[in-house]
Design a protein around this motif. Sequence first.
Motif, PDB file in Angstrom:
ATOM      1  N   TYR A   1      10.918  -0.183  -5.051  1.00 34.21           N
ATOM      2  CA  TYR A   1      11.238  -0.262  -3.629  1.00 34.21           C
ATOM      3  C   TYR A   1      12.272  -1.344  -3.324  1.00 34.21           C
ATOM      4  CZ  TYR A   1       6.983   2.513  -3.034  1.00 34.21           C
ATOM      5  OH  TYR A   1       6.038   3.505  -3.118  1.00 34.21           O
ATOM      6  N   GLN A   2      13.044  -1.088  -2.296  1.00 38.84           N
ATOM      7  CA  GLN A   2      13.867  -2.121  -1.670  1.00 38.84           C
ATOM      8  C   GLN A   2      13.195  -2.498  -0.351  1.00 38.84           C
ATOM      9  OE1 GLN A   2      18.161  -1.295  -1.564  1.00 38.84           O
ATOM     10  NE2 GLN A   2      17.777   0.439  -2.951  1.00 38.84           N
ATOM     11  N   MET A   3      13.635  -3.597   0.226  1.00 40.28           N
ATOM     12  CA  MET A   3      13.012  -4.039   1.478  1.00 40.28           C
ATOM     13  C   MET A   3      13.145  -2.988   2.570  1.00 40.28           C
ATOM     14  SD  MET A   3      13.914  -8.105   1.463  1.00 40.28           S
ATOM     15  CE  MET A   3      12.777  -8.548   2.769  1.00 40.28           C
ATOM     16  N   LYS A   4      14.274  -2.257   2.559  1.00 37.80           N
ATOM     17  CA  LYS A   4      14.488  -1.241   3.607  1.00 37.80           C
ATOM     18  C   LYS A   4      13.557  -0.029   3.464  1.00 37.80           C
ATOM     19  CE  LYS A   4      18.383   0.937   1.200  1.00 37.80           C
ATOM     20  NZ  LYS A   4      17.714   2.190   0.835  1.00 37.80           N
ATOM     21  N   ASP A   5      12.902   0.081   2.289  1.00 36.78           N
ATOM     22  CA  ASP A   5      11.970   1.197   2.068  1.00 36.78           C
ATOM     23  C   ASP A   5      10.589   0.941   2.686  1.00 36.78           C
ATOM     24  OD1 ASP A   5      13.874   2.575   0.517  1.00 36.78           O
ATOM     25  OD2 ASP A   5      13.297   1.431  -1.273  1.00 36.78           O
ATOM     26  N   ILE A   6      10.324  -0.300   3.072  1.00 37.52           N
ATOM     27  CA  ILE A   6       9.019  -0.640   3.652  1.00 37.52           C
ATOM     28  C   ILE A   6       8.977  -0.107   5.080  1.00 37.52           C
ATOM     29  CG2 ILE A   6       7.398  -2.489   4.192  1.00 37.52           C
ATOM     30  CD1 ILE A   6       8.047  -2.088   1.173  1.00 37.52           C
ATOM     31  N   GLU A   7       8.069   0.812   5.330  1.00 37.87           N
ATOM     32  CA  GLU A   7       8.040   1.469   6.641  1.00 37.87           C
ATOM     33  C   GLU A   7       7.314   0.636   7.700  1.00 37.87           C
ATOM     34  OE1 GLU A   7       7.808   6.082   6.152  1.00 37.87           O
ATOM     35  OE2 GLU A   7       6.634   5.192   4.504  1.00 37.87           O
ATOM     36  N   GLN A   8       6.291  -0.114   7.281  1.00 33.81           N
ATOM     37  CA  GLN A   8       5.590  -0.969   8.245  1.00 33.81           C
ATOM     38  C   GLN A   8       5.045  -2.199   7.536  1.00 33.81           C
ATOM     39  OE1 GLN A   8       2.590   1.569   9.971  1.00 33.81           O
ATOM     40  NE2 GLN A   8       1.189   1.344   8.254  1.00 33.81           N
TER      41      GLN A   8
ATOM     42  N   ILE B   1       0.854  -1.191   0.000  1.00 35.58           N
ATOM     43  CA  ILE B   1       0.000   0.000   0.000  1.00 35.58           C
ATOM     44  C   ILE B   1       0.889   1.240   0.000  1.00 35.58           C
ATOM     45  CG2 ILE B   1      -1.850   1.243   1.195  1.00 35.58           C
ATOM     46  CD1 ILE B   1      -2.559  -1.362   2.627  1.00 35.58           C
ATOM     47  N   GLU B   2       0.734   2.065  -1.038  1.00 38.05           N
ATOM     48  CA  GLU B   2       1.448   3.340  -1.096  1.00 38.05           C
ATOM     49  C   GLU B   2       0.522   4.409  -0.520  1.00 38.05           C
ATOM     50  OE1 GLU B   2       4.327   2.916  -4.961  1.00 38.05           O
ATOM     51  OE2 GLU B   2       2.191   3.204  -5.367  1.00 38.05           O
ATOM     52  N   GLY B   3       0.728   4.692   0.753  1.00 41.78           N
ATOM     53  CA  GLY B   3      -0.097   5.665   1.447  1.00 41.78           C
ATOM     54  C   GLY B   3       0.771   6.609   2.252  1.00 41.78           C
ATOM     55  N   GLU B   4       0.239   7.076   3.374  1.00 44.05           N
ATOM     56  CA  GLU B   4       1.045   7.937   4.251  1.00 44.05           C
ATOM     57  C   GLU B   4       2.364   7.265   4.593  1.00 44.05           C
ATOM     58  OE1 GLU B   4      -1.259   9.287   7.740  1.00 44.05           O
ATOM     59  OE2 GLU B   4      -2.963   8.524   6.600  1.00 44.05           O
ATOM     60  N   MET B   5       2.269   5.970   4.850  1.00 46.64           N
ATOM     61  CA  MET B   5       3.458   5.163   5.074  1.00 46.64           C
ATOM     62  C   MET B   5       3.438   4.015   4.076  1.00 46.64           C
ATOM     63  SD  MET B   5       3.646   5.023   9.262  1.00 46.64           S
ATOM     64  CE  MET B   5       5.308   4.334   9.284  1.00 46.64           C
ATOM     65  N   VAL B   6       4.611   3.671   3.569  1.00 48.42           N
ATOM     66  CA  VAL B   6       4.704   2.527   2.650  1.00 48.42           C
ATOM     67  C   VAL B   6       4.497   1.272   3.487  1.00 48.42           C
ATOM     68  CG1 VAL B   6       6.125   1.290   0.986  1.00 48.42           C
ATOM     69  CG2 VAL B   6       6.293   3.784   1.176  1.00 48.42           C
ATOM     70  N   THR B   7       3.392   0.571   3.200  1.00 52.12           N
ATOM     71  CA  THR B   7       2.936  -0.521   4.060  1.00 52.12           C
ATOM     72  C   THR B   7       2.845  -1.821   3.274  1.00 52.12           C
ATOM     73  OG1 THR B   7       1.609   1.038   5.366  1.00 52.12           O
ATOM     74  CG2 THR B   7       1.035  -1.298   5.538  1.00 52.12           C
ATOM     75  N   LEU B   8       3.391  -2.879   3.840  1.00 55.81           N
ATOM     76  CA  LEU B   8       3.269  -4.220   3.263  1.00 55.81           C
ATOM     77  C   LEU B   8       2.332  -5.034   4.139  1.00 55.81           C
ATOM     78  CD1 LEU B   8       4.390  -6.189   1.038  1.00 55.81           C
ATOM     79  CD2 LEU B   8       6.055  -6.932   2.760  1.00 55.81           C
ATOM     80  N   VAL B   9       1.355  -5.682   3.519  1.00 47.84           N
ATOM     81  CA  VAL B   9       0.462  -6.573   4.262  1.00 47.84           C
ATOM     82  C   VAL B   9       0.843  -8.012   3.908  1.00 47.84           C
ATOM     83  CG1 VAL B   9      -1.918  -7.243   4.726  1.00 47.84           C
ATOM     84  CG2 VAL B   9      -1.388  -4.862   4.155  1.00 47.84           C
ATOM     85  N   ASP B  10       1.377  -8.734   4.900  1.00 50.87           N
ATOM     86  CA  ASP B  10       1.886 -10.100   4.775  1.00 50.87           C
ATOM     87  C   ASP B  10       3.154 -10.145   3.922  1.00 50.87           C
ATOM     88  OD1 ASP B  10       0.066 -11.115   6.558  1.00 50.87           O
ATOM     89  OD2 ASP B  10      -1.303 -11.878   5.046  1.00 50.87           O
ATOM     90  N   THR B  11       3.851 -11.299   3.992  1.00 55.41           N
ATOM     91  CA  THR B  11       5.206 -11.353   3.427  1.00 55.41           C
ATOM     92  C   THR B  11       5.491 -12.563   2.539  1.00 55.41           C
ATOM     93  OG1 THR B  11       6.135 -12.642   5.268  1.00 55.41           O
ATOM     94  CG2 THR B  11       6.076 -10.233   5.524  1.00 55.41           C
ATOM     95  N   GLY B  12       4.709 -13.639   2.667  1.00 55.68           N
ATOM     96  CA  GLY B  12       5.092 -14.888   2.021  1.00 55.68           C
ATOM     97  C   GLY B  12       5.942 -15.739   2.956  1.00 55.68           C
ATOM     98  N   PRO B  13       6.226 -16.990   2.563  1.00 55.84           N
ATOM     99  CA  PRO B  13       6.924 -17.937   3.438  1.00 55.84           C
ATOM    100  C   PRO B  13       8.437 -17.771   3.412  1.00 55.84           C
ATOM    101  CG  PRO B  13       6.429 -19.001   1.362  1.00 55.84           C
ATOM    102  CD  PRO B  13       5.845 -17.604   1.280  1.00 55.84           C
TER     103      PRO B  13
END
Length: 318
Positions: free
Chosen positions: A55-62, A25-37
Amino acid sequence: MKTETIHQLTIPTPFPVGPVHAYLIEGEMVTLVDTGPLTEEGKCSLVEQLKKLGYQMKDIEQVILTHHHPDHVGLAGLFQEHSTLIGHRYLRPWLLKDPTFFKKYEVFFGQFYQRHGMEEAVLEKMKKTSKSYMSFVEKTDIHITVNHGDQVPGLSGWKVMEVPGHAQDHIMIVREQDQVAIGADVLLATISSNALLEAPMEGTVRPKTLLQYRRSLQLLKDEGISTLMPGHGTLIKDVGTLVDQRLEAHDKRALAIKKILSDRKMSANDISFELFKEKHIKQPELTFSETFGHLDLLVERQEVIVEEVDGLIYFKNE
């Protein structure tokens, strides 16, 4: 009001359910919902899909974690240092791989399955399956716990809904302005989510997971969810109709169990074998959960009664 851009990421899993969807989700904060195994293939797929979106993984804020099953949270530990991990409080012991918690779980189910007719050899097989399953989760912890009705941190206008049944720690998030939801496994387009048996997370009373799941399904309908982005399969638009179909399917399965019982009493294990045959031998943890959930439903409706004989539990028609 500006709406966020939501990207679906589809990640391979080694499990029979097939690929799992995570959502960026590109919103107020770059948000990932779930990750995979936690697999090399899963990690590479996630990294590559994020890269294509810039994006890189370090760019994911939450990272919001919907429930503890490895196909959904396995890679969460990779985000621990640079992202805020968010989930239900019941998720914590699973992610921490708390040995005391797992021992308590093992003891509970050892006694539970034995009382319901499960043979020792099958119990040992199920223990091994459970341990291998959790090897697909990186040990980590959550930073923020959320409850039903909370606003989602970093995503104004989104709320948290607790939807237990498939898992005790299952949450989903809903954008209130248009009732778009990211629902993980609460409702899938082509298959019915199993209301998996779980030990009590608090106290000593076993949660009746199918009854919980039916309430969660009804909640989706009552909330008027317009679009549901699931953890597997295709986007769901007509949520209410699909909920009705799932509830009706539960009723049909319960009726099938009543017919199996007929005028005899049987253990839950024997009913499960009668219902699923070879599948029960191959995947007893899934088939037993399915069977027992519907026995809970029948007992709740006072259509089936429970009888204990020499430490073993039997079910028979009222």
